[in-house]
Write an enzyme that holds these catalytic residues in place. Structure first.
Site, PDB file in Angstrom:
ATOM      1  N   THR A   1       0.575  -1.166  -0.110  1.00 46.28           N
ATOM      2  CA  THR A   1      -0.227  -0.040  -0.085  1.00 46.28           C
ATOM      3  C   THR A   1       1.300   1.169   0.323  1.00 46.28           C
ATOM      4  OG1 THR A   1      -0.510  -0.146   2.581  1.00 46.28           O
ATOM      5  CG2 THR A   1      -2.186  -0.762   1.037  1.00 46.28           C
TER       6      THR A   1
ATOM      7  N   THR B   1      -1.829  -2.319   8.490  1.00 45.25           N
ATOM      8  CA  THR B   1      -2.328  -3.083   7.393  1.00 45.25           C
ATOM      9  C   THR B   1      -1.452  -4.622   7.352  1.00 45.25           C
ATOM     10  OG1 THR B   1      -3.988  -2.363   7.139  1.00 45.25           O
ATOM     11  CG2 THR B   1      -3.765  -4.359   6.356  1.00 45.25           C
TER      12      THR B   1
ATOM     13  N   SER C   1      -9.103  11.128   0.664  1.00 50.80           N
ATOM     14  CA  SER C   1      -9.255  11.627  -0.785  1.00 50.80           C
ATOM     15  C   SER C   1      -7.864  11.256  -1.386  1.00 50.80           C
ATOM     16  CB  SER C   1     -10.404  12.845  -0.933  1.00 50.80           C
ATOM     17  OG  SER C   1     -10.162  13.915  -0.535  1.00 50.80           O
TER      18      SER C   1
END
Lengths: 413, 413
Positions: free
Chosen positions: B158, B195, B413
């Site tokens: 990520t 994560t 966003s």
């Protein structure tokens, strides 16, 4: 010391009334800071009762050890507080310092060392030399006066950006009594940890065991419900003193914690404690926003409080608030990691009045724009409903900003 | 995605060997990221056994639920991982997504859905549409090849700033077997939480219950001994697969966790797990320094680990490391707040070889200059001796920098 006052500082300060039976003096002892007061003596009339709650740290400071030793006596004549050095992790030297300070204070106030209470705040691990300030105590006790509560709050500041005071009145029987309190919070020059000190006094006539019961109960939803960075200090000290001076104006002496005449006083005390605790949060290191976290629907109140603290202590929740990001997924994470009973598929989450998640999914009426607009406020309210029971708790924290890292990453020198 | 590679990234990457019985393919499904791979299929030969450990979160992701359901079968034929969306807190839609993905994967690999394992990493609370990528699985399974371990590590990133791979070999009986692993760690664009996903495979022939015993034991001192920010993800998944392909080269099948022939394999596996776990820490959001915390002399190993995690999770300790400040008083604080048995007057603290505190006081030979010099290193070792018993534990973390706040305070966003 921080030169920028927290944007969450009170818009105006209350004029602090006097508390009959309490006199205050401050001095510039130069323990660490220059050109400011760093020594406080609070002198109590004979007959003053005392209660206290202290850090649960296994490595408490020498003054915390000293106070714990004297507290069972339940009597106070003088409180001495210094800022700039915590007298923590100072071994035998630290105990010698509390002994010397207590003897000087007792001599000045004409009492035994068992009626002296002490607190220190500042850097950890540096020996605190009592001779730097103990010679000042005799003069301070003599010149102490009743109208100096705000000066008292200033003398105990470390990197607090504003002094913290609160006051309230209550009726006990037919007499009006007053409660005054001061506190200092999160922030160090040197820097150290969020050392929290608070001292509250009243002219009510309340026996020490009753006073202790009031304080121990009141702290749960006030001082023990705030967190800046989850790091428990070696020095946290909250004391409550009752001079009994209001007895001369007809205030009854209270000897039973269940006395129904305590109702209004209890509420007023809790208001003072909550005000002081929130002022600590609002002056948390680098704080730009206050965050109120309410958990409802948990299995028990204890479970609700643990979940609420899990949310309030999560660096990811706190950085999202700092970034004005309505990142409710991190609240899901914090609920999940708390270890308390929770069912993902019953969990709902609100930021203010915006329900973002409902029963385990993003709310169908979710509006990113409305939630983002809400996050621009100074005071953010997060609510999580666990959907399992009736347990409820509210805690308060501040956001985690780059300034927190800057303040705490500076060299001590 | 972060454009700056962590200064703690490996200087060079190992060339990853093949694992007989494992084939890999990746694709650009465009789930969230553009111009990079975000979908991984790992295909296993028939007879592959599986073990796994998962987040303890009470709000686990849908893929975690799915894996837990299949794990008792102990067999794996295909693993599908996507980045960009965690499929967490997605309710019925989330379960529908895992079902559709598993059916597509099972169809492609020619197995039952009970031999499929799934993992997703990315933003929480946004529905993940399986139709975005499930149609790709059939092609991926067909074109999968054995030499793509580094590509696999890249597809699951990520905001990791580098891919994380590790490899080791070990002898079981007379045969050499290989262990390969990949992981992804702390960092989000969208942003979310740390994560953690990791997948390890070997060609050894090891029954599933034995594999599970090895993994459950190995994780304690590796993945369960690292922390970036104390926030437990909804999606943490660590799986270990054994294809058994080495049996054709004479590797014995292991059916007993106490089999003495497992010794070398166990050590090699733990080396791979530790390497992957440390790579996660070294790529922690905003990390500039690795911190190793060792606690000795605690009442028990469990107590030592809780104290060590208390130190490693303290924002004040982590910001001090970021600021290259040898602020050992904060270690005292962290020991004191852990709630574990400790005696202030027996506590000693080292930063590297510099003993800063000894038996409850600042070390008489304390040198601020030497300690400050030490703090400039990339890798900081903190040791606290509690002085009460023989319990010992080591954990790893990174420093807490302004970049952590910046990364996590950005809008999703």
């Amino acid at each position: 010391m921080s030169t920028t006052i927290s944007p969450l500082a009170p818009k105006k300060y209350p004029k602090m009334p006097e508390i009959a039976g309490v006199r205050i003096a401050t001095a510039e002892a130069g323990i660490k800071y220059k050109n400011r007061t760093d020594l406080l003596a609070m002198v109590f009339d004979e007959g003053t009762t005392a209660a206290g709650v202290f850090t649960r740290s296994k490595c408490p400071s020498a003054p915390v050890d000293f106070c714990r030793q004297n507290l069972p006596g339940g009597k106070a004549r003088v409180l001495v507080v210094n800022s700039g050095n915590a007298n923590a992790f100072t071994g035998k030297k630290g105990r010698e310092t509390t002994r010397m300070t207590a003897e000087a204070a007792a001599g000045a106030a004409g009492c035994g060392t068992g009626e002296v209470f002490l607190a220190s705040t500042g850097v950890i691990g540096e020996p605190l030399d009592a001779s730097r300030f103990s010679h000042l105590l005799s003069g301070l006790v003599k010149e102490a006066a009743a109208d100096r509560w705000t000066e008292a709050a200033k003398a105990i500041m470390t990197t607090d950006t504003y002094p913290k005071v609160a006051t309230a009145t209550a009726r006990i029987g037919d007499a009006e009594v007053t409660i005054n309190g001061i506190s200092k919070g999160a922030g160090m020059i040197a820097p150290d940890m969020a050392t929290m000190l608070s001292f509250v006094a009243t002219d009510a006539a309340i026996d020490a065991p009753v006073l202790q019961a009031l304080l121990s109960k009141g702290v749960g939803s006030t001082f023990n419900a705030v967190t800046v960075d989850s790091d428990t200090s070696t020095s946290d000290t909250l004391m409550l003193f009752a001079t009994g001076a209001a007895a001369s104006r007809g205030a009854p002496r209270i000897s039973d914690p269940a006395d129904p005449r305590l109702g209004q006083f209890r509420r007023a005390l809790n208001r003072v404690l909550k005000s002081l605790a929130l002022q600590v949060v609002r002056d948390g290191e680098g704080a730009r926003k206050q965050v109120e976290v309410t958990v409802t629907g948990a299995k028990s109140a204890r479970s609700a409080k643990r979940i609420a603290l899990g949310i309030a202590n999560s660096p990811l929740v706190k950085t999202a608030v700092a970034g004005e990001d309505a990142n409710w997924g991190r609240v899901v994470m914090a609920v999940g990691k708390s270890g308390e009973p929770a069912d993902r598929d019953r969990l709902s989450i609100w930021f203010g009045d915006n329900r973002l998640a409902f029963e385990g999914e993003r709310d169908p009426d979710y509006s990113e724009a409305a939630a983002s607009e809400y996050m621009k406020r100074d005071e953010i309210i997060i609510r999580a409903d666990i959907g399992l029971g009736r347990g409820k708790a509210t805690v308060w924290t501040c956001d985690l900003t780059k300034e927190y890292v800057a303040i705490n990453g500076d060299y001590r020198s």
